[in-house]
Design an enzyme around this catalytic site. Sequence first.
Site, mmCIF file in Angstrom:
data_model
loop_
_atom_site.group_PDB
_atom_site.id
_atom_site.type_symbol
_atom_site.label_atom_id
_atom_site.label_comp_id
_atom_site.label_asym_id
_atom_site.label_seq_id
_atom_site.Cartn_x
_atom_site.Cartn_y
_atom_site.Cartn_z
ATOM 1 N N ASP A 145 -0.701 16.849 -32.248
ATOM 2 C CA ASP A 145 -2.151 16.832 -32.215
ATOM 3 C C ASP A 145 -2.593 16.202 -33.549
ATOM 4 O OD1 ASP A 145 -4.902 17.644 -31.737
ATOM 5 O OD2 ASP A 145 -4.517 19.175 -33.251
ATOM 6 N N ASP A 202 -6.423 16.246 -35.227
ATOM 7 C CA ASP A 202 -7.423 16.946 -36.046
ATOM 8 C C ASP A 202 -7.032 18.398 -36.270
ATOM 9 O OD1 ASP A 202 -9.339 14.770 -36.338
ATOM 10 O OD2 ASP A 202 -9.474 14.906 -34.163
HETATM 11 C C1 XBP Z 1 -10.248 17.047 -31.712
HETATM 12 C C2 XBP Z 1 -11.614 17.088 -31.270
HETATM 13 C C3 XBP Z 1 -12.465 15.930 -31.536
HETATM 14 C C4 XBP Z 1 -12.908 15.742 -32.955
HETATM 15 C C5 XBP Z 1 -13.927 14.641 -33.005
HETATM 16 O O1 XBP Z 1 -9.519 18.022 -30.976
HETATM 17 O O2 XBP Z 1 -12.065 18.029 -30.661
HETATM 18 O O3 XBP Z 1 -13.593 16.086 -30.772
HETATM 19 O O4 XBP Z 1 -13.537 16.919 -33.410
HETATM 20 O O5 XBP Z 1 -13.402 13.443 -32.609
HETATM 21 P P1 XBP Z 1 -7.925 18.076 -30.977
HETATM 22 P P2 XBP Z 1 -14.247 12.348 -31.790
HETATM 23 O O6 XBP Z 1 -7.506 18.036 -32.408
HETATM 24 O O7 XBP Z 1 -7.581 19.390 -30.341
HETATM 25 O O8 XBP Z 1 -7.426 16.943 -30.165
HETATM 26 O O9 XBP Z 1 -15.619 12.338 -32.354
HETATM 27 O O10 XBP Z 1 -13.482 11.079 -32.028
HETATM 28 O O11 XBP Z 1 -14.218 12.790 -30.354
#
Ligand code: XBP
Length: 249
Positions: A9, A11
């Site tokens: 993953d 973020d």
């Molecule tokens: C990541 C997210 C994303 C980021 C924002 O989740 O939920 O929405 O917060 O990114 P994970 P974008 O790490 O569980 O995949 O604005 O590019 O959508």
Amino acid sequence: MTLKALIFDVDGTLAETERDGHRVAFNLAFESSGLSWQWDVDTYGKLLEIGGGKERLKYYITYYKPDLPQKEPLDTFIRHLHLEKSRYYAKLLVSDTIPLRIGVKRLITEARQKGIRLAIASTASEENVKALLDTSLGKEMGQWFEVIAAGDMVKNKKPAPDIYLLALEKLNLSADECLAIEDTNQGLIAACEAGLKTVITVNDYSKNQDFDRAILVLNHLGEPDLFFEVIKGNTHNKSYFDIELAEKL
Ligand code: XBP
């Protein structure tokens, strides 16, 4: 079955991008669009239950700002606002690189040396994933991720398993040949539903979530001179997460 790939993953797992990256970029986009909205750290924590930046914006407008005057269709407005947010996010990563979490660079390097393939499964948009890889890992190391499954490539975002299933398909591997590394309960459900064993490295936003289905839960991946704390699972006498431990799981 032998371990053939690690699926990360992004973020919160590779780097703490949510609080200091995405959240800040959303707020900058609100300001430049003449909106007086501000997502503080706690509010953003609640909004993180909605995966995907565009989906998060839609949820916020629907439930927090239902009276927003509509000059254009809501989805168009959100697309523009999200584009603006992505521009700020990319700028922010360049001006103020968000460091990788403890042990990430070491583990990726070891995987590469040992021929373990690397992939990404993220809810964030592909451009935002690539922006982070380029700035935090550098262009060359970023390329080590041969598969990037991200954002709108699938219809249903995490906790649906779709993005992990797409990563497996692109890798041409079965779930039992791979290990997922995640930081949230939503990511864990997505990976488990795709049949993957999953290691969790918690962070401030996710530390109180339910990680029952994880094979291992740690505070971070650790380093030879900075051991992880084990929250749940068998670390086979290891004090930092490496390929040997990944293979034992
Ligand atoms: C990541 C997210 C994303 C980021 C924002 O989740 O939920 O929405 O917060 O990114 P994970 P974008 O790490 O569980 O995949 O604005 O590019 O959508």
